[in-house]
Every structure is written in structure tokens, then in C-alpha cells.
Design a protein around this motif. Structure first.
Motif, PDB file in Angstrom:
ATOM      1  N   ALA A   1     -15.332  -2.164  37.794  1.00  0.00           N
ATOM      2  CA  ALA A   1     -14.892  -1.012  37.000  1.00  0.00           C
ATOM      3  C   ALA A   1     -15.090  -1.276  35.508  1.00  0.00           C
ATOM      4  O   ALA A   1     -15.471  -0.366  34.759  1.00  0.00           O
ATOM      5  CB  ALA A   1     -13.428  -0.683  37.291  1.00  0.00           C
TER       6      ALA A   1
ATOM      7  N   SER B   1     -17.480   0.834  33.041  1.00  0.00           N
ATOM      8  CA  SER B   1     -16.961   1.390  31.791  1.00  0.00           C
ATOM      9  C   SER B   1     -17.865   1.046  30.607  1.00  0.00           C
ATOM     10  O   SER B   1     -18.164   1.905  29.776  1.00  0.00           O
ATOM     11  CB  SER B   1     -15.547   0.873  31.512  1.00  0.00           C
ATOM     12  OG  SER B   1     -14.660   1.296  32.497  1.00  0.00           O
TER      13      SER B   1
ATOM     14  N   ASN C   1      -6.919  -1.314  39.545  1.00  0.00           N
ATOM     15  CA  ASN C   1      -7.308  -2.544  40.249  1.00  0.00           C
ATOM     16  C   ASN C   1      -6.685  -3.775  39.610  1.00  0.00           C
ATOM     17  O   ASN C   1      -6.326  -4.721  40.317  1.00  0.00           O
ATOM     18  CB  ASN C   1      -8.831  -2.677  40.291  1.00  0.00           C
ATOM     19  CG  ASN C   1      -9.440  -1.765  41.322  1.00  0.00           C
ATOM     20  OD1 ASN C   1      -9.054  -1.779  42.486  1.00  0.00           O
ATOM     21  ND2 ASN C   1     -10.388  -0.952  40.907  1.00  0.00           N
TER      22      ASN C   1
ATOM     23  N   LEU D   1      -9.694   3.296  36.996  1.00  0.00           N
ATOM     24  CA  LEU D   1      -9.995   2.380  38.093  1.00  0.00           C
ATOM     25  C   LEU D   1      -9.798   0.928  37.674  1.00  0.00           C
ATOM     26  O   LEU D   1      -9.294   0.112  38.454  1.00  0.00           O
ATOM     27  CB  LEU D   1     -11.425   2.609  38.581  1.00  0.00           C
ATOM     28  CG  LEU D   1     -11.669   3.925  39.306  1.00  0.00           C
ATOM     29  CD1 LEU D   1     -13.142   4.113  39.591  1.00  0.00           C
ATOM     30  CD2 LEU D   1     -10.859   3.985  40.580  1.00  0.00           C
ATOM     31  N   TYR D   2     -10.167   0.594  36.444  1.00  0.00           N
ATOM     32  CA  TYR D   2      -9.959  -0.764  35.952  1.00  0.00           C
ATOM     33  C   TYR D   2      -8.469  -1.103  35.916  1.00  0.00           C
ATOM     34  O   TYR D   2      -8.052  -2.154  36.415  1.00  0.00           O
ATOM     35  CB  TYR D   2     -10.576  -0.934  34.560  1.00  0.00           C
ATOM     36  CG  TYR D   2     -10.237  -2.262  33.936  1.00  0.00           C
ATOM     37  CD1 TYR D   2     -10.925  -3.404  34.299  1.00  0.00           C
ATOM     38  CD2 TYR D   2      -9.198  -2.374  33.014  1.00  0.00           C
ATOM     39  CE1 TYR D   2     -10.606  -4.639  33.756  1.00  0.00           C
ATOM     40  CE2 TYR D   2      -8.876  -3.604  32.467  1.00  0.00           C
ATOM     41  CZ  TYR D   2      -9.580  -4.724  32.842  1.00  0.00           C
ATOM     42  OH  TYR D   2      -9.241  -5.942  32.310  1.00  0.00           O
TER      43      TYR D   2
ATOM     44  N   ASN E   1     -13.227  -5.514  42.350  1.00  0.00           N
ATOM     45  CA  ASN E   1     -13.230  -4.097  41.988  1.00  0.00           C
ATOM     46  C   ASN E   1     -12.888  -3.891  40.513  1.00  0.00           C
ATOM     47  O   ASN E   1     -13.443  -3.006  39.859  1.00  0.00           O
ATOM     48  CB  ASN E   1     -12.258  -3.318  42.865  1.00  0.00           C
ATOM     49  CG  ASN E   1     -12.745  -3.193  44.294  1.00  0.00           C
ATOM     50  OD1 ASN E   1     -13.913  -3.447  44.587  1.00  0.00           O
ATOM     51  ND2 ASN E   1     -11.846  -2.828  45.198  1.00  0.00           N
ATOM     52  N   ARG E   2     -11.964  -4.696  39.994  1.00  0.00           N
ATOM     53  CA  ARG E   2     -11.602  -4.607  38.578  1.00  0.00           C
ATOM     54  C   ARG E   2     -12.789  -4.957  37.692  1.00  0.00           C
ATOM     55  O   ARG E   2     -13.084  -4.251  36.724  1.00  0.00           O
ATOM     56  CB  ARG E   2     -10.432  -5.558  38.293  1.00  0.00           C
ATOM     57  CG  ARG E   2     -10.006  -5.579  36.837  1.00  0.00           C
ATOM     58  CD  ARG E   2      -9.141  -6.759  36.517  1.00  0.00           C
ATOM     59  NE  ARG E   2      -9.910  -7.986  36.686  1.00  0.00           N
ATOM     60  CZ  ARG E   2      -9.383  -9.198  36.609  1.00  0.00           C
ATOM     61  NH1 ARG E   2      -8.099  -9.349  36.395  1.00  0.00           N
ATOM     62  NH2 ARG E   2     -10.136 -10.264  36.767  1.00  0.00           N
TER      63      ARG E   2
ATOM     64  N   THR F   1     -12.092   7.975  33.937  1.00  0.00           N
ATOM     65  CA  THR F   1     -12.061   7.604  35.350  1.00  0.00           C
ATOM     66  C   THR F   1     -12.337   6.119  35.531  1.00  0.00           C
ATOM     67  O   THR F   1     -11.644   5.434  36.297  1.00  0.00           O
ATOM     68  CB  THR F   1     -13.101   8.421  36.140  1.00  0.00           C
ATOM     69  OG1 THR F   1     -12.798   9.809  35.990  1.00  0.00           O
ATOM     70  CG2 THR F   1     -13.089   8.063  37.600  1.00  0.00           C
ATOM     71  N   SER F   2     -13.319   5.609  34.823  1.00  0.00           N
ATOM     72  CA  SER F   2     -13.630   4.188  34.969  1.00  0.00           C
ATOM     73  C   SER F   2     -12.507   3.311  34.421  1.00  0.00           C
ATOM     74  O   SER F   2     -12.206   2.259  34.996  1.00  0.00           O
ATOM     75  CB  SER F   2     -14.959   3.850  34.303  1.00  0.00           C
ATOM     76  OG  SER F   2     -14.900   4.108  32.922  1.00  0.00           O
TER      77      SER F   2
END
Length: 170
Positions: free
Chosen positions: A115, A119, A65, A61-62, A111-112, A57-58
Motif C-alpha cells: 500500500a 501510494s 494494514n 489501506l496503508y 500488504n502495508r 484510498t491507498s
């Protein structure tokens, strides 16, 4: 009367446990090499989907983004190359000003980065979990060490009280 030698012999017998001092280090190393492998080494198979779900999930998201950041950055660079001061009349970004593109880039970049930090934190937590779990498996728990709750009634005011006692039997 109990002989001192008998008590010492029972105490030594109770403390005799096969401990592998390298087991926590092995579990941590395995989890560092391949996330979830340390949990498998500790026979905690139910934790493996949690590890991969959290890391997956992390990482999703990375990547998401990062892709959005690149989309807005490329559009902003395209406008600078064409010399446009405002939005083009047609296209996907026709309703966004240059300032809106800059703000979107900053948002997705933040946000990147967050994330990525999450992680790395989850990866470290995976290693720590494997190490601590291996340590706890070596914790000596036997019948001589007990932790028992007791409930009794006070004879003066008839109130009920709960106590906990820790005892070690020789």
C-alpha cells in the motif's frame, strides 16, 4: 505563382503561439507541493477528486494494514513475555496459535508495504499527469494541420476502403 516571401510570412504567422516554457515545470511543482494543485493550475478541476480518491484510498489501506500488523505483533509479543507456548483460554486471539500470529503479521506487513508503494506511485503519477497535461496544452493545433478520414469505393471490385490523410496547408 505564389511568392516565397508570402508563404514564409504565412508560415511564421501560423507558428506564432504564446508559449510559457515554465508552465509544465510549475504544474509539476504545484502537484508535488500539494497533490491536485497542478491539475487546478492546468484548469483540469475534474481530476482533483480522482487524485484525492486514489491517494486517500491507498493511504487508508496503508493505515489499516499497519494497525492490523501492530495488533497481531503486540499479541505475539505479549505471549512471548508471558511465556505462553499456545493460545490463551480467553480473549480475542484465543483461537490462534503462535504460528498463525506470525503468518498474520507477515501478511499485514506485506500488504502495508504494498500500500505504501502504491501510494508513492500514485503521488508520482499525479505529478507526471500535471506535467504532461501542461505540455499538451501548449501543443500547437491549428486549422492548417488537418487529419481527415476519407471513404472511397474501389472501381475494380466495388469494395469500400477507408484512408486517413494528414495535410499541412500553407
Amino acid at each position: 505563382m505564389v511568392k516565397v516571401d508570402t508563404v514564409k510570412a504565412k508560415f511564421k504567422k501560423a507558428r506564432r503561439v504564446n508559449l510559457d516554457p515554465n508552465a509544465p515545470a510549475k504544474a509539476a511543482f504545484y502537484s508535488a507541493v500539494l497533490p491536485g494543485l497542478g491539475q487546478a493550475y492546468n484548469s483540469k478541476y475534474w481530476k482533483i477528486p480522482i487524485v484525492y480518491g486514489a491517494l486517500g484510498t491507498s493511504m487508508y489501506l496503508y493505515i489499516n494494514n499497519n494497525n492490523e500488523y501492530n495488533r497481531f505483533r503486540d499479541e505475539f509479543k505479549r505471549r512471548l513475555d508471558l511465556g505462553l507456548d499456545g493460545p490463551p483460554e480467553t480473549g480475542e486471539f484465543s483461537n490462534l496459535t503462535n504460528q498463525a500470529l506470525i503468518e498474520a503479521q507477515e501478511l499485514f506487513q506485506r500488504n502495508r508495504d504494498l500500500a505504501l508503494l502504491i501510494s508513492v506511485g500514485l503521488y508520482a503519477l499525479n505529478i507526471i499527469d500535471a506535467n504532461v497535461d501542461a505540455h499538451l496544452q501548449q501543443y500547437n493545433v491549428n486549422e492548417q494541420l488537418t487529419f481527415t478520414p476519407k471513404i472511397f469505393q474501389d472501381p475494380l471490385n466495388f469494395s469500400t476502403s477507408v484512408t486517413l490523410s494528414i495535410t499541412y496547408n500553407f
